[in-house]
Design a protein around this motif. Structure first.
Motif, mmCIF file in Angstrom:
data_model
loop_
_atom_site.group_PDB
_atom_site.id
_atom_site.type_symbol
_atom_site.label_atom_id
_atom_site.label_comp_id
_atom_site.label_asym_id
_atom_site.label_seq_id
_atom_site.Cartn_x
_atom_site.Cartn_y
_atom_site.Cartn_z
ATOM 1 N N VAL A 2 -11.034 -0.174 -15.113
ATOM 2 C CA VAL A 2 -11.272 0.377 -13.785
ATOM 3 C C VAL A 2 -12.751 0.613 -13.568
ATOM 4 C CG1 VAL A 2 -10.839 2.344 -12.286
ATOM 5 C CG2 VAL A 2 -9.012 1.434 -13.686
ATOM 6 N N GLY A 3 -13.473 0.944 -14.638
ATOM 7 C CA GLY A 3 -14.903 1.194 -14.515
ATOM 8 C C GLY A 3 -15.608 0.866 -15.817
ATOM 9 N N HIS A 4 -16.935 0.816 -15.756
ATOM 10 C CA HIS A 4 -17.707 0.540 -16.958
ATOM 11 C C HIS A 4 -19.082 1.184 -16.838
ATOM 12 C CE1 HIS A 4 -19.049 -2.571 -14.158
ATOM 13 N NE2 HIS A 4 -20.180 -2.554 -14.824
ATOM 14 N N GLY A 86 -8.917 -0.859 -8.680
ATOM 15 C CA GLY A 86 -9.195 0.497 -8.213
ATOM 16 C C GLY A 86 -7.934 1.322 -8.117
ATOM 17 N N TYR A 87 -8.072 2.458 -7.461
ATOM 18 C CA TYR A 87 -6.976 3.417 -7.316
ATOM 19 C C TYR A 87 -6.365 3.310 -5.929
ATOM 20 C CZ TYR A 87 -8.821 5.543 -11.529
ATOM 21 O OH TYR A 87 -9.242 5.765 -12.811
ATOM 22 N N TYR A 88 -5.037 3.420 -5.864
ATOM 23 C CA TYR A 88 -4.314 3.337 -4.609
ATOM 24 C C TYR A 88 -3.203 4.384 -4.596
ATOM 25 C CZ TYR A 88 -6.620 -1.172 -4.161
ATOM 26 O OH TYR A 88 -7.559 -2.166 -4.068
ATOM 27 N N ILE A 104 9.055 8.299 -2.844
ATOM 28 C CA ILE A 104 8.053 8.720 -3.825
ATOM 29 C C ILE A 104 6.675 8.324 -3.301
ATOM 30 C CG2 ILE A 104 8.130 6.590 -5.192
ATOM 31 C CD1 ILE A 104 7.883 8.384 -7.706
ATOM 32 N N ALA A 105 5.700 9.150 -3.593
ATOM 33 C CA ALA A 105 4.292 8.828 -3.359
ATOM 34 C C ALA A 105 3.625 8.908 -4.726
ATOM 35 C CB ALA A 105 3.663 9.799 -2.383
ATOM 36 N N GLU A 106 3.008 7.817 -5.142
ATOM 37 C CA GLU A 106 2.493 7.768 -6.508
ATOM 38 C C GLU A 106 1.132 7.076 -6.544
ATOM 39 O OE1 GLU A 106 4.992 7.606 -10.254
ATOM 40 O OE2 GLU A 106 4.707 5.498 -9.760
ATOM 41 N N ALA A 107 0.220 7.642 -7.331
ATOM 42 C CA ALA A 107 -1.075 7.001 -7.542
ATOM 43 C C ALA A 107 -0.883 5.806 -8.471
ATOM 44 C CB ALA A 107 -2.061 7.981 -8.154
ATOM 45 N N VAL A 108 -1.504 4.691 -8.118
ATOM 46 C CA VAL A 108 -1.392 3.460 -8.894
ATOM 47 C C VAL A 108 -2.802 2.950 -9.174
ATOM 48 C CG1 VAL A 108 -0.624 1.050 -8.800
ATOM 49 C CG2 VAL A 108 0.823 2.853 -7.875
#
Length: 125
Positions: A2-4, A86-88, A104-108
């Motif tokens: 996701v990052g570096h 990234g994050y969604y 459901i609402a979930e971070a992916v």
């Protein structure tokens, strides 16, 4: 990924060393695969309502396949390819006989060069 970020530090015995690392978002894309399944004969009509909200705002609906069946279950799938890493926030709803019966609402997290997959199973309570 996701990052570096990276940094170099000299380590001296008996002393402290502080390093600051700036983490930058990874450039690239990955895939998102979601399946929702539920037992047959729970409803006379079913619908999936789904959306994804990127980390920068906005919203878009997710294209789920027509409802199909496998063994004792009905199911519907969504596959997206080339999604920016990234994050969604993913919001899913199962509508049975005109009423929301599950949601459901979930971070992916979408990782560059990888597939993010999950199957949700609705069980009637």
């Amino acid at each position: 990924e996701v990052g570096h970020g990276d940094a170099t530090a000299d380590i001296v015995a008996g002393e402290s060393t502080t390093v600051q690392i700036m983490i930058l978002p990874s450039v690239g894309s990955g895939d998102l695969n979601i399946t929702i399944q539920w037992k047959k004969q729970l409803f006379t009509s079913e619908e999936i309502v789904a959306s994804v909200i990127p980390d920068l705002g906005g919203s878009s609906s997710l294209p789920f396949s027509p409802i199909d069946e496998d063994g004792a279950y009905h199911f519907s799938t969504c596959s997206l390819y080339g999604v920016d890493a990234g994050y969604y926030l993913v919001i899913l709803q199962l509508i049975g006989d005109g009423q929301q019966v599950w949601g459901i609402a979930e971070a992916v997290v979408i990782f560059a060069g990888a597939a993010t997959s999950h199957t949700y199973t609705y069980t009637q309570k």
